[in-house]
Design a protein around this motif. Sequence first.
Motif, PDB file in Angstrom:
ATOM      1  N   ASP A 130       3.644  15.920  -2.409  1.00  0.00           N
ATOM      2  CA  ASP A 130       4.786  15.181  -1.891  1.00  0.00           C
ATOM      3  C   ASP A 130       5.697  14.718  -3.027  1.00  0.00           C
ATOM      4  O   ASP A 130       5.240  14.499  -4.157  1.00  0.00           O
ATOM      5  CB  ASP A 130       4.337  13.948  -1.096  1.00  0.00           C
ATOM      6  CG  ASP A 130       3.751  14.318   0.252  1.00  0.00           C
ATOM      7  OD1 ASP A 130       3.839  15.515   0.611  1.00  0.00           O
ATOM      8  OD2 ASP A 130       3.230  13.432   0.922  1.00  0.00           O
ATOM      9  N   ARG A 131       6.971  14.519  -2.690  1.00  0.00           N
ATOM     10  CA  ARG A 131       7.927  14.045  -3.684  1.00  0.00           C
ATOM     11  C   ARG A 131       8.163  12.544  -3.612  1.00  0.00           C
ATOM     12  O   ARG A 131       8.837  11.982  -4.480  1.00  0.00           O
ATOM     13  CB  ARG A 131       9.265  14.776  -3.499  1.00  0.00           C
ATOM     14  CG  ARG A 131       9.169  16.275  -3.702  1.00  0.00           C
ATOM     15  CD  ARG A 131      10.535  16.927  -3.551  1.00  0.00           C
ATOM     16  NE  ARG A 131      10.457  18.366  -3.713  1.00  0.00           N
ATOM     17  CZ  ARG A 131      11.509  19.189  -3.645  1.00  0.00           C
ATOM     18  NH1 ARG A 131      12.717  18.673  -3.410  1.00  0.00           N
ATOM     19  NH2 ARG A 131      11.358  20.494  -3.794  1.00  0.00           N
ATOM     20  N   GLU A 132       7.675  11.913  -2.562  1.00  0.00           N
ATOM     21  CA  GLU A 132       7.876  10.479  -2.404  1.00  0.00           C
ATOM     22  C   GLU A 132       6.596   9.807  -1.955  1.00  0.00           C
ATOM     23  O   GLU A 132       5.686  10.461  -1.408  1.00  0.00           O
ATOM     24  CB  GLU A 132       8.986  10.187  -1.387  1.00  0.00           C
ATOM     25  CG  GLU A 132      10.385  10.546  -1.872  1.00  0.00           C
ATOM     26  CD  GLU A 132      11.447  10.048  -0.922  1.00  0.00           C
ATOM     27  OE1 GLU A 132      11.079   9.584   0.185  1.00  0.00           O
ATOM     28  OE2 GLU A 132      12.634  10.106  -1.281  1.00  0.00           O
ATOM     29  N   LEU A 133       6.542   8.500  -2.165  1.00  0.00           N
ATOM     30  CA  LEU A 133       5.441   7.685  -1.673  1.00  0.00           C
ATOM     31  C   LEU A 133       5.713   7.265  -0.232  1.00  0.00           C
ATOM     32  O   LEU A 133       6.862   7.075   0.161  1.00  0.00           O
ATOM     33  CB  LEU A 133       5.269   6.443  -2.542  1.00  0.00           C
ATOM     34  CG  LEU A 133       4.930   6.678  -4.017  1.00  0.00           C
ATOM     35  CD1 LEU A 133       4.958   5.354  -4.763  1.00  0.00           C
ATOM     36  CD2 LEU A 133       3.585   7.343  -4.172  1.00  0.00           C
ATOM     37  N   HIS A 134       4.641   7.108   0.542  1.00  0.00           N
ATOM     38  CA  HIS A 134       4.742   6.602   1.908  1.00  0.00           C
ATOM     39  C   HIS A 134       4.259   5.151   1.885  1.00  0.00           C
ATOM     40  O   HIS A 134       3.089   4.885   1.593  1.00  0.00           O
ATOM     41  CB  HIS A 134       3.873   7.436   2.858  1.00  0.00           C
ATOM     42  CG  HIS A 134       4.286   8.878   2.927  1.00  0.00           C
ATOM     43  ND1 HIS A 134       5.011   9.403   3.969  1.00  0.00           N
ATOM     44  CD2 HIS A 134       4.084   9.896   2.060  1.00  0.00           C
ATOM     45  CE1 HIS A 134       5.230  10.691   3.760  1.00  0.00           C
ATOM     46  NE2 HIS A 134       4.670  11.017   2.603  1.00  0.00           N
TER      47      HIS A 134
ATOM     48  N   LEU B 122       0.860  -1.177   0.000  1.00  0.00           N
ATOM     49  CA  LEU B 122       0.000   0.000   0.000  1.00  0.00           C
ATOM     50  C   LEU B 122       0.895   1.225   0.000  1.00  0.00           C
ATOM     51  O   LEU B 122       1.849   1.314   0.784  1.00  0.00           O
ATOM     52  CB  LEU B 122      -0.903   0.013   1.240  1.00  0.00           C
ATOM     53  CG  LEU B 122      -1.721   1.291   1.467  1.00  0.00           C
ATOM     54  CD1 LEU B 122      -2.789   1.448   0.394  1.00  0.00           C
ATOM     55  CD2 LEU B 122      -2.343   1.282   2.865  1.00  0.00           C
ATOM     56  N   ALA B 123       0.607   2.168  -0.884  1.00  0.00           N
ATOM     57  CA  ALA B 123       1.358   3.417  -0.949  1.00  0.00           C
ATOM     58  C   ALA B 123       0.402   4.576  -0.724  1.00  0.00           C
ATOM     59  O   ALA B 123      -0.715   4.581  -1.254  1.00  0.00           O
ATOM     60  CB  ALA B 123       2.059   3.563  -2.297  1.00  0.00           C
ATOM     61  N   LEU B 124       0.814   5.557   0.070  1.00  0.00           N
ATOM     62  CA  LEU B 124       0.049   6.768   0.323  1.00  0.00           C
ATOM     63  C   LEU B 124       0.836   7.958  -0.226  1.00  0.00           C
ATOM     64  O   LEU B 124       2.060   8.041  -0.048  1.00  0.00           O
ATOM     65  CB  LEU B 124      -0.212   6.940   1.827  1.00  0.00           C
ATOM     66  CG  LEU B 124      -0.952   5.780   2.502  1.00  0.00           C
ATOM     67  CD1 LEU B 124      -1.046   6.016   4.005  1.00  0.00           C
ATOM     68  CD2 LEU B 124      -2.337   5.596   1.904  1.00  0.00           C
ATOM     69  N   TRP B 125       0.114   8.891  -0.857  1.00  0.00           N
ATOM     70  CA  TRP B 125       0.812   9.974  -1.559  1.00  0.00           C
ATOM     71  C   TRP B 125      -0.083  11.189  -1.677  1.00  0.00           C
ATOM     72  O   TRP B 125      -1.298  11.068  -1.887  1.00  0.00           O
ATOM     73  CB  TRP B 125       1.224   9.485  -2.945  1.00  0.00           C
ATOM     74  CG  TRP B 125       1.895  10.508  -3.813  1.00  0.00           C
ATOM     75  CD1 TRP B 125       3.175  10.966  -3.719  1.00  0.00           C
ATOM     76  CD2 TRP B 125       1.305  11.187  -4.928  1.00  0.00           C
ATOM     77  NE1 TRP B 125       3.427  11.889  -4.704  1.00  0.00           N
ATOM     78  CE2 TRP B 125       2.290  12.040  -5.454  1.00  0.00           C
ATOM     79  CE3 TRP B 125       0.044  11.143  -5.521  1.00  0.00           C
ATOM     80  CZ2 TRP B 125       2.062  12.854  -6.563  1.00  0.00           C
ATOM     81  CZ3 TRP B 125      -0.194  11.957  -6.616  1.00  0.00           C
ATOM     82  CH2 TRP B 125       0.810  12.800  -7.135  1.00  0.00           C
TER      83      TRP B 125
END
Length: 424
Positions: free
Chosen positions: A328-332, A321-324
């Motif tokens: 933002d410059r990056e995925l969480h 799972l990615a949060l964005w």
Amino acid sequence: MSIDLVTEAVEERFATPPAALGGGVAVRRRVGFGVAGDGSYAACLAEAAGDDEGEGGGGWFVERWSLDGPEPYTVALPGPQPERPGTQVLPLPDGRVLVAREPEEPGAAETPEGPAAARAARPEKRTDLALLYPSGAGTGQQPLGSLAGREVRLLPPPAAGAYATCWDGEETTVWMVCGTPAGVPVQVARVAGRCGGGVWLDRAGRLLALDRELGGRTKAVAVDLHTGTVSPLLQLTEESEDRLLLADPDSGLMIVRSDAAGEARLGWGVLGSRHPVRFPEALRMPGARLTPLAVQPGNFLSPESAVLALHCEVPGGARWLALWRPGDRELHWRATPPGWLGPTAVWLPSAPLRLPAAPPALHPYDPPPPPVPPRGRARRTRPVLPAAAPRPALPAAAAAPATRPARRTLSVLPLQQAPLSPVA
């Protein structure tokens, strides 16, 4: 294209009690998980485990999930005979489940993941529609009629009603199949070409975006279901394949997949805006596939502040799972729960993001904190990823950056009016 309508509302009740499948038989697997428009219910196809280990399953049945309580629970809705793996299910806010059943084809492969291309190549045939609901100790069924075509698809649920598309080889028709005054399907629009996808552009369930394949190209178009008007929605270049994957009417955020930048990539834009679609490097992961799941509700007219949840599948089948946020410059990165029935997520107002998993559970995830704005000329720092959620590993060949293609000039052809207003 034809439609065979049921002239009388016929209700059937099946004696098989839901508890006989939901509690007495273990579930082997679940497919086709979907959530009602208001998040109150969900539904899927469940396969009962076989009697002996190593044998095939004990048959498919419709399983409804209740999501509006403190803990989700399931109710089995078995029909008079096992469902076929290709049965489509759509949960409604009133607790009923809409099913679309295709008659059995001799020699057809019994797989729920069968490609849509195989269905599109066959001759026109009938798809039966019905509503299932708990009725005493059994299951009630209300037939709604049948649609005939090469490919019939139930669309993602709006806040009210239910819709389906039907492709006859030349054009696609859109039908309202539940919630009509007469209780039978009603055709509401015609679109030239073959249409896939299906994204709602407003909360009222009037403006629908479809990915139309016509003339060898796929472009997203907007369909006004009240007037039948079809309008261009996405056209980044004349040669590009432009699909709309997700739209949030509150914030205006839209997520597209397009090869206008030289390769198929995820980009984001704003509904009704003439600003170009952006293709951030954070959403570019060669060798992996990112699919948008849900947008954090409540960010009115603030697309850059809305958190987007994405499903990431890496080579080998591992899922993350990615949060964005668009700012933002990056995925969480977050680890997914065991038994996740993805790629699906539930995100309701004033609630955390939740992922459904089996046995019945909803696993919550908090959004990442907003980035700290820079002070003066201080360089903006990237968000720090938590140690418990490392970036998913990709094979060396996939992780290596690909040669960047020549950049093209991109533009957006938006709706004729903002998506919160009717399209003329």
